[in-house]
Design an enzyme around this catalytic site. Structure first.
Site, PDB file in Angstrom:
ATOM      1  N   ALA A   1      51.032  37.255  36.779  1.00 42.38           N
ATOM      2  CA  ALA A   1      49.960  38.067  36.588  1.00 42.38           C
ATOM      3  C   ALA A   1      49.695  38.101  35.254  1.00 42.38           C
ATOM      4  CB  ALA A   1      50.060  39.363  37.219  1.00 42.38           C
ATOM      5  N   ASP A   2      48.329  38.230  34.850  1.00 47.90           N
ATOM      6  CA  ASP A   2      47.902  38.800  33.616  1.00 47.90           C
ATOM      7  C   ASP A   2      48.236  39.969  33.334  1.00 47.90           C
ATOM      8  OD1 ASP A   2      47.266  36.178  32.928  1.00 47.90           O
ATOM      9  OD2 ASP A   2      45.352  36.314  32.575  1.00 47.90           O
ATOM     10  N   GLY A   3      47.775  40.785  34.496  1.00 47.19           N
ATOM     11  CA  GLY A   3      47.584  42.240  34.374  1.00 47.19           C
ATOM     12  C   GLY A   3      47.749  42.883  35.986  1.00 47.19           C
TER      13      GLY A   3
ATOM     14  N   ILE B   1      45.394  41.015  38.223  1.00 46.75           N
ATOM     15  CA  ILE B   1      44.360  40.240  37.466  1.00 46.75           C
ATOM     16  C   ILE B   1      45.064  38.703  37.021  1.00 46.75           C
ATOM     17  CG2 ILE B   1      42.675  39.809  35.501  1.00 46.75           C
ATOM     18  CD1 ILE B   1      42.545  42.922  35.660  1.00 46.75           C
TER      19      ILE B   1
ATOM     20  N   TYR C   1      41.401  31.234  27.117  1.00 49.38           N
ATOM     21  CA  TYR C   1      42.350  30.384  27.512  1.00 49.38           C
ATOM     22  C   TYR C   1      41.916  29.095  26.925  1.00 49.38           C
ATOM     23  CZ  TYR C   1      44.510  32.626  31.404  1.00 49.38           C
ATOM     24  OH  TYR C   1      45.469  33.767  31.966  1.00 49.38           O
TER      25      TYR C   1
END
Lengths: 662, 389
Positions: free
Chosen positions: B284-286, B294, B44
């Protein structure tokens, strides 16, 4: 928060289609259903046409119909009638051993078994009738009919309604045709909804006619039997698996009616037979236990002080069968199982082979050997005779020790393979095919599965971890050893418990490999848990609500780990999964030797329980398994990957059926 | 305005060639097969410079072109004919970057589109060849950013989805290839539409007068809120600040532009404000196999606070973010690191937590809004099993 949600209709099937739905995927389950339905209908040439839905359209009801009564729909010969683990050991004990001649089974039981095809379901399993009929009540009833019915029948040949009414009025506890009737109506319920009024009426009429007719003949037979004892006709009807066509006793009306009903009922029954688990033998049911005992090869001695809550489980004096079995080893007996099976049984009995995988592999190898030595007897069909043989082996193994769920699944697989053998195969080809099937099962479902599990689980071990394991699970041992080989730095806590102390053997093997270990008893679990980072546990079975059925003490370890926020990983091969749901460890379990609790090796001074059996106020309970609720399980490592316990039913649904058909 | 998607690996590769000095050594992290923890570059880290994006994109594209040929070169050495060399003008990374430049296009979708283009332009003559080619392309894409969960999950899902039924079913190669192209494009379309679908599905959960707590900048959540606002729902939004990337600031400016009343909280004020909140919305990223998510650092603690106050936590995530990962705890993840700017110099002896994301276990989530429907967390695993096995 619930009240605030405006509407609940969210999961729209159309929306669900949006995802990754490949055409192949969607058609697959359908194919399954078609297959199973075609299988079901192929055995009956009368396929339902008018008043039943196409079976393709109805997905098989999975436990849709709760059936509290023993399923009357099991046919002894076909593959799915077998004990599924330790929870229903009686089933094959009772029904399936082929060595018992028909005459020996029906001397005292029900006069109705002489009735040819009272009902459709009856026709499928005469066995059920003689298993569940309570002798006394039905005998008196039978007398009534025996005396009254012949006259009735002869004077009013069409008095069907009368007799039908008397049938309906019968008191409930009688578990004869009345119950068959209720069952039957239950089974055909989904179909009935779709039939028109007229059709229903016709069906009812036919049923009545059938019942009346059968009663007439039953009455006749009874009368004859009263006069001259055994009736060959009755016996034939009673014998284990008479094909419907051979029921010559029934008059035309009856056979016509039954065949019509068969057309209506057969597919759902078939499906239900597969779906409803077999009734478990309840060992507090004295009559059934008596029957089971008569068929057993060895007579186990019952324990004196049975624990009240566990009366439904077999409670025998441990090791008492061993001398009897040993002495019988060299006897040539018709009931005698194959030597390999015998040896494995003895090993179960003495505890030389324990552990789910070891027992399962040993059993399969023994079956493999037995199949190798098997020859088809004259005038027998391999499929039927071998299934019966396997059944008798299994019931022998059960007398040695109740089956585990994994063994039940393996047996299910083997029987499915036998049933699927093509008729055109020669004997040697069929045997070779079966043997290779068995070795493939061992290879794919156990050996390779373990390897995959080890690969998966090792990714969860990091350097510096403290891993805790309980008892001795071979998969967990493999995981620990493999992680050690990979050079991961970790420590192992082996938790053990009396009376088996299986952890010591594991501990020794781990130490021999050079792992650093801590050994504690389960009493100290809450002390050690705070330093543990992962808990690895094996399982005897994982049930479809995510409950882990495993060595007693596992639940305790898992709960403590959960309380300490330590992840609990259950390592279990997928062939041990079972679609059953269990909420506690009472309804199905295995009782160990209570003496093991009373004696402590090396402690002569601890003899307070020396004569415990004489004290009727004392009961010792040595449970073998317990059920861990899925809340305490973080992850289940299986050969299909790492899944949460909530996904067990998906695996059971998607793959277990395939297992059996590989 | 061009908005970069979640991956900044290459920016980082360009700008900081060496990882920050006081990164936690990744020795304690078990390497996980799907995602290598190898690159120490920030995940990030470049968020702060978002406004100066365009030059970055150029640099990034340049870097991709530079790095790109190395990998296709490998594939060509595999014994392919010159035809491939003529075709060398086509590279997955180019295609990927082309799609990525489109505003509001998630990088997983860009990858999916790029892979679909691979099938289209492929000149393979057998299914096997095509599959190998596809595999290589997807590996290239995955190695482009090893820390992005959605990128690798998107590639995996595409591979799985497109090549799922054995290609051998079709006797004719052209028919099979057409089929694959069609499927790939449909998959891309689904992925493109996913955000709209999710926004539609979640409208039922937003009621008039509610207060929504939002953490991090998620385009899906923004889409959900935008649709709700445009359909006349009256609600207000609490945005967390989202240190150190100031994602909350970005989101709040967007929301104010839509006419939604916004209140900005510092990250530590979540518990203070939670009793005013009716629901928590996060992206969500995953989404992992346990059904947990995650997401950006701080999601876990917000979920914990919400759980203890019995507030529902809703996750909006496209189904291409479903990944076959199963973290057992926070540290059981391939770490994505970023540098944290505290504004004042920090003594080098002080260790700084630089992880960019955390794992929220499924028991703290109420529902997941995905393009497959509104799911409970446990269904995620069911979907994954059905897809992958």
């Amino acid at each position: 928060m619930d009240a605030r949600r405006v509407s609940r209709m969210v999961i729209d099937p159309k929306v669900r289609q949006v995802g990754f739905v490949t055409p192949g995927a969607s058609s697959e389950p359908m194919k399954h259903i078609i297959e199973s339905s075609s299988m079901a209908s192929s055995s009956s040439e009368l396929t339902p046409s008018g008043n039943s839905l196409s079976p393709v359209m109805i997905p098989p009801p999975r436990h849709a119909i709760p059936v509290p009564v023993p399923s009357p729909l099991r046919r002894p010969s076909i593959g799915d009638n077998m004990p599924l683990g330790s929870y229903n050991p009686s089933d094959s004990l009772l029904g399936a051993s082929p060595t018992i001649s028909p005459s020996s089974r029906n001397d005292d039981d029900n006069p109705y078994s002489g009735i040819p095809s009272v009902d459709l379901s009856d026709e499928f399993s005469p066995r059920w009738i003689d298993r569940t009929n309570s002798g006394t009540i039905s005998n008196t009833k039978a007398d009534d009919f025996g005396h009254k019915l012949p006259q009735l029948a002869s004077s009013f040949p069409f008095s069907s309604n009368l007799t039908a009414v008397s049938m309906v009025k019968m008191p409930l506890p009688r578990r004869g045709a009345g119950e068959v009737e209720t069952n039957h109506s239950m089974s055909s319920k989904p179909l009935k909804e779709k039939t028109s009024k007229a059709e229903r009426r016709a069906l009812q009429e036919a049923q009545r006619a059938a019942k009346a007719a059968s009663k007439e003949t039953g009455g006749d037979k009874q009368a004859v039997a009263f006069g001259e004892g055994a009736n060959p006709n009755a016996k034939q009807a009673k014998s284990a698996k008479p094909p419907p066509q051979k029921k010559d006793g029934a008059p035309g009306a009856s056979s016509g009616a039954t065949s019509e009903k068969k057309g209506v009922d057969r597919p759902p029954e078939k499906e239900r037979k597969k779906d409803v688990p077999a009734p478990r033998m309840q060992f507090d049911d004295t009559q059934r236990v008596e029957k089971a005992k008569r068929r057993a090869l060895v007579k186990p001695t019952e324990t004196m002080n049975r624990v009240e809550l566990f009366r439904h489980l077999p409670q025998y004096v441990h090791g008492a069968q061993l001398p009897a079995l040993e002495s019988k080893f060299f006897e040539v007996d018709q009931m005698h199982p194959h030597p390999a099976v015998y040896r494995v049984g003895l090993q179960y009995l003495t505890g030389d082979i324990s552990g789910g995988n070891a027992r399962c592999v040993a059993m399969l190898m023994a079956f493999q050997e037995a199949i190798k030595d098997y020859t088809i007897p004259l005038e027998k069909v391999l499929i039927r005779d071998l299934t019966a043989k396997i059944n008798s082996y299994v019931s022998f193994l059960i007398t040695c020790r109740p089956l585990s769920i994994s063994m039940g699944n393996a047996i299910k697989f083997l029987k499915a393979r036998i049933a699927k053998l093509s008729v055109t195969l020669s004997e040697s080809e069929a045997k070779a095919a079966l043997q290779s099937d068995i070795s493939r099962f061992i290879n794919e479902k156990i050996v390779l599965a373990d390897k995959v599990i080890v690969r998966h689980a090792v990714t969860k071990i990091r350097d510096g971890d403290v891993l805790l394991t309980y008892g001795s699970s071979c998969v967990v041992e493999m995981i620990l050893c493999y992680a050690h080989e990979l050079g991961k730095q970790f420590r192992v806590v082996v938790v053990d418990s009396r009376p088996k102390l299986e952890g010591q053997a594991l501990l020794r093997r781990l130490l021999a490999k050079g792992l650093s270990c801590t050994y504690i008893h389960i009493n100290a679990i809450s002390y050690i848990m705070h330093e543990v980072t992962r808990v690895f546990l094996g399982a005897s079975s994982v049930l479809s609500n995510g409950t882990v059925y495993s060595r007693v003490g596992t639940a305790c370890v898992a709960m403590v780990a959960h309380a300490f926020h330590v992840p609990v990983l259950i390592c279990c091969e997928a062939y041990k999964f079972h679609e059953r749901v269990q909420l506690d460890s009472i309804c199905s379990n295995e009782l160990g030797d209570p003496d093991a609790l009373s004696k402590v090796h090396g402690r002569k001074d601890l003899n307070h329980l020396e004569n415990w059996a004489n004290n009727e106020k004392l009961q010792l309970l040595n449970l073998t398994y317990d059920a861990t609720p899925s809340d305490y399980v973080s992850m289940i490592v299986t050969d299909y990957g790492m899944v949460p316990p909530t996904s067990v039913p998906v695996i059971v649904r998607e793959y277990l059926r395939e297992h059996l058909l590989i | 305005m061009l908005r970069p998607s979640a991956s900044f690996i290459l920016d980082q590769r360009e700008s900081l060639s060496s990882p920050p000095p006081n990164l936690a050594p990744p020795a304690t992290m078990a390497p996980k097969p799907p995602i290598q923890a190898g690159s120490g570059a920030g995940y990030y880290a470049a968020r702060a410079e978002h406004h100066a994006v365009s030059s970055h994109w150029l640099a990034q594209a340049q870097a991709a072109v530079d790095g790109g040929p190395a990998k296709p070169g490998l594939s060509e050495s595999h014994g392919d004919r010159h035809r491939d060399r003529e075709n060398a003008s086509f590279s997955v990374i180019d295609e990927f970057n082309f799609w990525r430049k489109k505003p509001d296009l998630a990088e997983a979708v860009a990858a999916i589109m790029a892979l679909a283009a691979v099938i289209r332009t492929s000149e393979a003559t057998t299914m096997m060849e095509l599959e190998i080619e596809l595999k290589k392309a997807s590996d290239t894409l995955k190695s482009w950013d090893t820390t992005s969960i959605s990128l690798s999950a998107g590639c995996d899902l595409f591979m799985r989805h497109v090549t799922r039924t054995s290609a051998l079913e079709y006797e004719d190669f052209d028919a099979a290839k057409a089929r694959l192209i069609e499927r790939g494009e449909r998959f891309g379309e689904i992925s493109l539409r996913a955000r709209k679908t999710i926004a539609m599905l979640s409208q039922d959960f937003i009621f008039d007068g509610c207060t929504i707590l939002v953490h991090g900048f998620s385009r899906v959540v923004l889409e959900v809120l935008r649709l709700a606002a445009s359909s006349g729902k009256l609600f207000r939004v609490f945005c967390t600040e989202g240190r150190p990337d100031k994602t909350g600031l970005r989101l709040s400016t967007e929301l104010v532009g839509l006419g939604i009343p916004v209140k900005l909280l510092i990250d530590s004020a979540v518990a203070y404000n939670i009793d005013e909140v009716d629901m928590v919305f996060v992206g969500a990223d995953g989404v992992v196999e346990s059904g947990g998510i995650i997401n950006m650092m701080g999601t876990y603690q917000i979920a914990l606070v919400a759980h203890s106050m019995n507030k529902p936590v809703y996750v909006a995530a496209e189904s291409y973010k479903f990944a076959r990962l199963y973290p057992l705890d926070q540290k059981d993840l391939a770490p994505a690191l970023r540098s944290v700017d505290f504004g004042v110099p920090v003594p080098t002896a002080v260790e700084v937590e630089t992880s960019a994301r955390d794992y929220t276990p499924p028991q703290y989530l109420t529902l997941l809004f995905t393009d497959l429907g509104v799911l409970t967390p446990s269904v995620v695993s069911d979907e994954l099993i059905q897809l992958y096995l």
